[in-house]
Design a protein around this motif. Structure first.
Motif, PDB file in Angstrom:
ATOM      1  N   SER A 178     -12.505  -5.587 -13.811  1.00 43.50           N
ATOM      2  CA  SER A 178     -11.257  -4.858 -13.996  1.00 43.50           C
ATOM      3  C   SER A 178     -11.072  -3.775 -12.946  1.00 43.50           C
ATOM      4  CB  SER A 178     -11.228  -4.233 -15.407  1.00 43.50           C
ATOM      5  OG  SER A 178     -11.419  -5.214 -16.397  1.00 43.50           O
ATOM      6  N   ASN A 179     -11.774  -3.890 -11.808  1.00 41.62           N
ATOM      7  CA  ASN A 179     -11.637  -2.831 -10.812  1.00 41.62           C
ATOM      8  C   ASN A 179     -10.404  -3.060  -9.951  1.00 41.62           C
ATOM      9  OD1 ASN A 179     -12.398  -4.071  -8.045  1.00 41.62           O
ATOM     10  ND2 ASN A 179     -14.035  -4.794  -9.391  1.00 41.62           N
ATOM     11  N   LEU A 180      -9.907  -1.973  -9.381  1.00 41.50           N
ATOM     12  CA  LEU A 180      -8.660  -1.998  -8.627  1.00 41.50           C
ATOM     13  C   LEU A 180      -8.739  -2.928  -7.422  1.00 41.50           C
ATOM     14  CD1 LEU A 180      -5.829  -0.815  -8.285  1.00 41.50           C
ATOM     15  CD2 LEU A 180      -6.847   1.045  -6.956  1.00 41.50           C
ATOM     16  N   THR A 181      -9.879  -2.957  -6.737  1.00 35.55           N
ATOM     17  CA  THR A 181     -10.025  -3.793  -5.546  1.00 35.55           C
ATOM     18  C   THR A 181      -9.736  -5.255  -5.864  1.00 35.55           C
ATOM     19  OG1 THR A 181     -11.665  -2.297  -4.595  1.00 35.55           O
ATOM     20  CG2 THR A 181     -11.632  -4.557  -3.767  1.00 35.55           C
ATOM     21  N   ARG A 182     -10.294  -5.745  -6.958  1.00 40.57           N
ATOM     22  CA  ARG A 182     -10.102  -7.151  -7.327  1.00 40.57           C
ATOM     23  C   ARG A 182      -8.629  -7.450  -7.585  1.00 40.57           C
ATOM     24  NH1 ARG A 182     -10.902 -10.306 -12.428  1.00 40.57           N
ATOM     25  NH2 ARG A 182     -11.534 -12.401 -11.829  1.00 40.57           N
ATOM     26  N   TYR A 183      -7.929  -6.537  -8.262  1.00 45.86           N
ATOM     27  CA  TYR A 183      -6.517  -6.747  -8.540  1.00 45.86           C
ATOM     28  C   TYR A 183      -5.693  -6.731  -7.260  1.00 45.86           C
ATOM     29  CZ  TYR A 183      -7.075  -6.424 -13.607  1.00 45.86           C
ATOM     30  OH  TYR A 183      -7.416  -6.669 -14.907  1.00 45.86           O
ATOM     31  N   LEU A 184      -5.930  -5.755  -6.398  1.00 49.75           N
ATOM     32  CA  LEU A 184      -5.134  -5.642  -5.174  1.00 49.75           C
ATOM     33  C   LEU A 184      -5.312  -6.869  -4.283  1.00 49.75           C
ATOM     34  CD1 LEU A 184      -5.658  -1.858  -4.392  1.00 49.75           C
ATOM     35  CD2 LEU A 184      -3.499  -2.966  -4.978  1.00 49.75           C
ATOM     36  N   LYS A 185      -6.538  -7.347  -4.157  1.00 52.01           N
ATOM     37  CA  LYS A 185      -6.772  -8.542  -3.351  1.00 52.01           C
ATOM     38  C   LYS A 185      -6.074  -9.760  -3.966  1.00 52.01           C
ATOM     39  CE  LYS A 185     -11.158  -7.213  -1.178  1.00 52.01           C
ATOM     40  NZ  LYS A 185     -12.604  -7.532  -1.028  1.00 52.01           N
ATOM     41  N   SER A 186      -6.136  -9.864  -5.283  1.00 53.62           N
ATOM     42  CA  SER A 186      -5.486 -10.977  -5.964  1.00 53.62           C
ATOM     43  C   SER A 186      -3.974 -10.905  -5.792  1.00 53.62           C
ATOM     44  CB  SER A 186      -5.853 -10.965  -7.448  1.00 53.62           C
ATOM     45  OG  SER A 186      -5.134 -11.950  -8.160  1.00 53.62           O
ATOM     46  N   TRP A 187      -3.414  -9.693  -5.918  1.00 55.29           N
ATOM     47  CA  TRP A 187      -1.971  -9.529  -5.767  1.00 55.29           C
ATOM     48  C   TRP A 187      -1.527  -9.822  -4.332  1.00 55.29           C
ATOM     49  CZ3 TRP A 187      -2.305  -4.301  -8.804  1.00 55.29           C
ATOM     50  CH2 TRP A 187      -2.353  -4.575 -10.182  1.00 55.29           C
ATOM     51  N   ARG A 188      -2.347  -9.452  -3.349  1.00 54.85           N
ATOM     52  CA  ARG A 188      -1.992  -9.774  -1.961  1.00 54.85           C
ATOM     53  C   ARG A 188      -2.019 -11.280  -1.735  1.00 54.85           C
ATOM     54  NH1 ARG A 188      -4.814  -8.732   2.056  1.00 54.85           N
ATOM     55  NH2 ARG A 188      -6.768  -7.834   1.209  1.00 54.85           N
ATOM     56  N   ALA A 189      -2.999 -11.943  -2.349  1.00 55.99           N
ATOM     57  CA  ALA A 189      -3.091 -13.407  -2.221  1.00 55.99           C
ATOM     58  C   ALA A 189      -1.872 -14.081  -2.847  1.00 55.99           C
ATOM     59  CB  ALA A 189      -4.376 -13.907  -2.873  1.00 55.99           C
ATOM     60  N   ALA A 190      -1.492 -13.610  -4.029  1.00 58.85           N
ATOM     61  CA  ALA A 190      -0.334 -14.188  -4.719  1.00 58.85           C
ATOM     62  C   ALA A 190       0.950 -13.942  -3.931  1.00 58.85           C
ATOM     63  CB  ALA A 190      -0.216 -13.598  -6.121  1.00 58.85           C
ATOM     64  N   ARG A 191       1.066 -12.744  -3.357  1.00 58.57           N
ATOM     65  CA  ARG A 191       2.272 -12.413  -2.589  1.00 58.57           C
ATOM     66  C   ARG A 191       2.344 -13.265  -1.324  1.00 58.57           C
ATOM     67  NH1 ARG A 191       7.355 -11.133  -3.393  1.00 58.57           N
ATOM     68  NH2 ARG A 191       8.173  -9.532  -1.978  1.00 58.57           N
ATOM     69  N   GLY A 192       1.211 -13.475  -0.689  1.00 62.14           N
ATOM     70  CA  GLY A 192       1.188 -14.325   0.488  1.00 62.14           C
ATOM     71  C   GLY A 192       1.646 -15.730   0.177  1.00 62.14           C
ATOM     72  N   ILE A 229       3.897   0.434  -2.889  1.00 66.02           N
ATOM     73  CA  ILE A 229       2.879  -0.615  -2.849  1.00 66.02           C
ATOM     74  C   ILE A 229       3.244  -1.734  -3.825  1.00 66.02           C
ATOM     75  CG2 ILE A 229       0.477  -1.143  -3.445  1.00 66.02           C
ATOM     76  CD1 ILE A 229      -0.264   1.616  -2.332  1.00 66.02           C
ATOM     77  N   ALA A 230       3.654  -1.353  -5.028  1.00 63.06           N
ATOM     78  CA  ALA A 230       4.033  -2.349  -6.039  1.00 63.06           C
ATOM     79  C   ALA A 230       5.211  -3.186  -5.567  1.00 63.06           C
ATOM     80  CB  ALA A 230       4.357  -1.644  -7.358  1.00 63.06           C
ATOM     81  N   ASP A 231       6.197  -2.544  -4.936  1.00 64.56           N
ATOM     82  CA  ASP A 231       7.361  -3.277  -4.424  1.00 64.56           C
ATOM     83  C   ASP A 231       6.938  -4.256  -3.331  1.00 64.56           C
ATOM     84  OD1 ASP A 231       9.018  -1.898  -6.134  1.00 64.56           O
ATOM     85  OD2 ASP A 231       9.647  -0.429  -4.634  1.00 64.56           O
ATOM     86  N   CYS A 232       6.075  -3.814  -2.431  1.00 60.17           N
ATOM     87  CA  CYS A 232       5.610  -4.670  -1.338  1.00 60.17           C
ATOM     88  C   CYS A 232       4.869  -5.887  -1.878  1.00 60.17           C
ATOM     89  CB  CYS A 232       4.723  -3.866  -0.398  1.00 60.17           C
ATOM     90  SG  CYS A 232       4.061  -4.818   0.999  1.00 60.17           S
ATOM     91  N   GLY A 254      -2.111 -17.387   4.192  1.00 60.53           N
ATOM     92  CA  GLY A 254      -3.173 -16.658   3.499  1.00 60.53           C
ATOM     93  C   GLY A 254      -2.587 -15.469   2.776  1.00 60.53           C
ATOM     94  N   PRO A 255      -3.411 -14.547   2.329  1.00 61.44           N
ATOM     95  CA  PRO A 255      -2.920 -13.360   1.617  1.00 61.44           C
ATOM     96  C   PRO A 255      -1.989 -12.522   2.473  1.00 61.44           C
ATOM     97  CG  PRO A 255      -5.303 -13.590   1.409  1.00 61.44           C
ATOM     98  CD  PRO A 255      -4.876 -14.558   2.457  1.00 61.44           C
ATOM     99  N   LEU A 256      -1.128 -11.765   1.824  1.00 60.07           N
ATOM    100  CA  LEU A 256      -0.323 -10.777   2.528  1.00 60.07           C
ATOM    101  C   LEU A 256      -1.277  -9.805   3.227  1.00 60.07           C
ATOM    102  CD1 LEU A 256       2.618  -9.661   2.942  1.00 60.07           C
ATOM    103  CD2 LEU A 256       2.097  -8.104   1.035  1.00 60.07           C
ATOM    104  N   PRO A 257      -1.143  -9.605   4.540  1.00 62.98           N
ATOM    105  CA  PRO A 257      -2.093  -8.751   5.261  1.00 62.98           C
ATOM    106  C   PRO A 257      -2.105  -7.318   4.736  1.00 62.98           C
ATOM    107  CG  PRO A 257      -0.790 -10.062   6.799  1.00 62.98           C
ATOM    108  CD  PRO A 257      -0.160 -10.237   5.449  1.00 62.98           C
ATOM    109  N   GLN A 258      -3.282  -6.714   4.772  1.00 62.32           N
ATOM    110  CA  GLN A 258      -3.397  -5.309   4.388  1.00 62.32           C
ATOM    111  C   GLN A 258      -2.420  -4.446   5.171  1.00 62.32           C
ATOM    112  OE1 GLN A 258      -7.397  -3.875   4.845  1.00 62.32           O
ATOM    113  NE2 GLN A 258      -7.997  -4.472   2.783  1.00 62.32           N
ATOM    114  N   ALA A 259      -2.203  -4.784   6.436  1.00 63.44           N
ATOM    115  CA  ALA A 259      -1.333  -3.974   7.290  1.00 63.44           C
ATOM    116  C   ALA A 259       0.083  -3.895   6.738  1.00 63.44           C
ATOM    117  CB  ALA A 259      -1.315  -4.543   8.709  1.00 63.44           C
ATOM    118  N   LYS A 260       0.575  -4.982   6.137  1.00 63.01           N
ATOM    119  CA  LYS A 260       1.920  -4.979   5.567  1.00 63.01           C
ATOM    120  C   LYS A 260       2.006  -4.008   4.391  1.00 63.01           C
ATOM    121  CE  LYS A 260       3.933  -8.172   8.110  1.00 63.01           C
ATOM    122  NZ  LYS A 260       5.109  -7.865   8.964  1.00 63.01           N
ATOM    123  N   VAL A 261       0.988  -4.029   3.533  1.00 60.69           N
ATOM    124  CA  VAL A 261       0.983  -3.128   2.384  1.00 60.69           C
ATOM    125  C   VAL A 261       0.815  -1.683   2.860  1.00 60.69           C
ATOM    126  CG1 VAL A 261      -0.017  -2.682   0.116  1.00 60.69           C
ATOM    127  CG2 VAL A 261      -0.100  -4.992   1.070  1.00 60.69           C
TER     128      VAL A 261
END
Length: 280
Positions: free
Chosen positions: A18-32, A76-79, A39-46
């Motif tokens: 339930s840590n934040l890192t796991r969620y953020l990576k998952s959300w970037r993957a889903a957004r991508g 961040i949530a909007d992105c 692949g995942p939405l790049p960190q640079a975009k967020v």
């Protein structure tokens, strides 16, 4: 789990999952995937959307302490294209919210009497009240006939759904129900932490390889089941398929309680049924 058997999971595993890192990576993957990327939405975009530096975002996603405010989290949530439940989880895991007000689960509590009247007035439609850990607080006669387990001591919706074999028969597309409920538990862990009754029920459920597989492969969060259309097969109805829609309400006086009504009527075909459409 048999006595003496070593548990595969403990509270530390829930914290890790339930840590934040796991969620953020998952959300970037889903957004991508949503945007058709390879692949995942790049960190640079967020990072650009946050208005913060590259170093700041890398620290933020790594779970390291950084300064931010609600506006930064909103950007961040909007992105990331987060829905309501995911956005709520992001804020709970970062800025935090006060714990819900505790309520009594005594069925003869005079403060709960008006709520019991509402349940009784549902007639042949099942209705119940659960607490913040999905423990059954009260239920009407119809609910007792459809699902007799609610009358058992310490009855709990999540325990029954995840651990009782009858649930896998009576809830059509049980695996879909299971995934939805795990999503609700993820949000509750983000809200109240892991020292809760629902976290302990989850630990017991994770001994099932099928459920632990769902838990490990997803980061989906769900705030409630209001408006969900699903099908049940219960002995009271001769195990015939019965379509219902759940309506979930929260009393203003008791924000830690859920009033749940199972209902049906004309126009139900307009609601997609759980198990036939992804995302329900």
């Amino acid at each position: 789990m048999n006595e003496g058997q070593v548990s595969r999971y403990d509270v530390s595993d829930l914290v890790a999952a339930s840590n934040l890192t796991r969620y953020l990576k998952s959300w970037r993957a889903a957004r991508g995937q949503e945007l058709g990327l390879n692949g995942p939405l790049p960190q640079a975009k967020v990072q650009q959307a946050s208005g913060k530096s590259d170093k700041w975002y890398r620290m933020f996603e790594s779970g390291l302490p950084v300064k931010y405010d609600a506006d930064v989290l909103q950007r961040i949530a909007d992105c990331l294209g987060l829905d309501h439940s995911e956005r709520m989880t992001l804020f709970l895991m970062t800025m935090g919210v006060p714990s819900p007000i505790g309520v009594t689960s005594h069925r003869d509590d005079p403060e709960l009497l008006p709520i019991s009247w509402v349940l009784d007035q549902q007639g042949r439609r099942p209705a119940y009240v659960s607490d913040e850990d999905w423990g059954i607080v009260a239920f009407n006669e119809a609910m007792g006939k459809w699902f007799p387990w609610v009358a058992e001591p310490n009855a709990n919706l999540m325990r029954w759904t995840l651990l009782h074999p009858d649930a896998r028969v009576q809830l059509e597309s049980w695996e879909k129900h299971c995934r939805v409920y795990l999503g609700m538990i993820r949000l509750e862990i983000a809200r109240r932490g892991t020292d809760t009754a629902i976290a302990r029920i989850l630990l017991a459920a994770l001994e099932d390889p099928l459920i632990s597989g769902f838990w490990e492969e997803e980061t989906t969060v769900v705030s409630n089941r209001d408006g969900h259309h699903f099908r049940v097969r219960v002995p009271y109805n001769d195990n015939k398929p019965t379509d219902v829609i759940s309506q979930v309400c929260t009393p203003a006086k008791f924000p830690g309680l859920r009033l749940v009504f199972l209902t049906w009527g004309d126009g139900m075909d307009d609601f997609e049924i759980l198990g036939t459409t992804e995302g329900q």
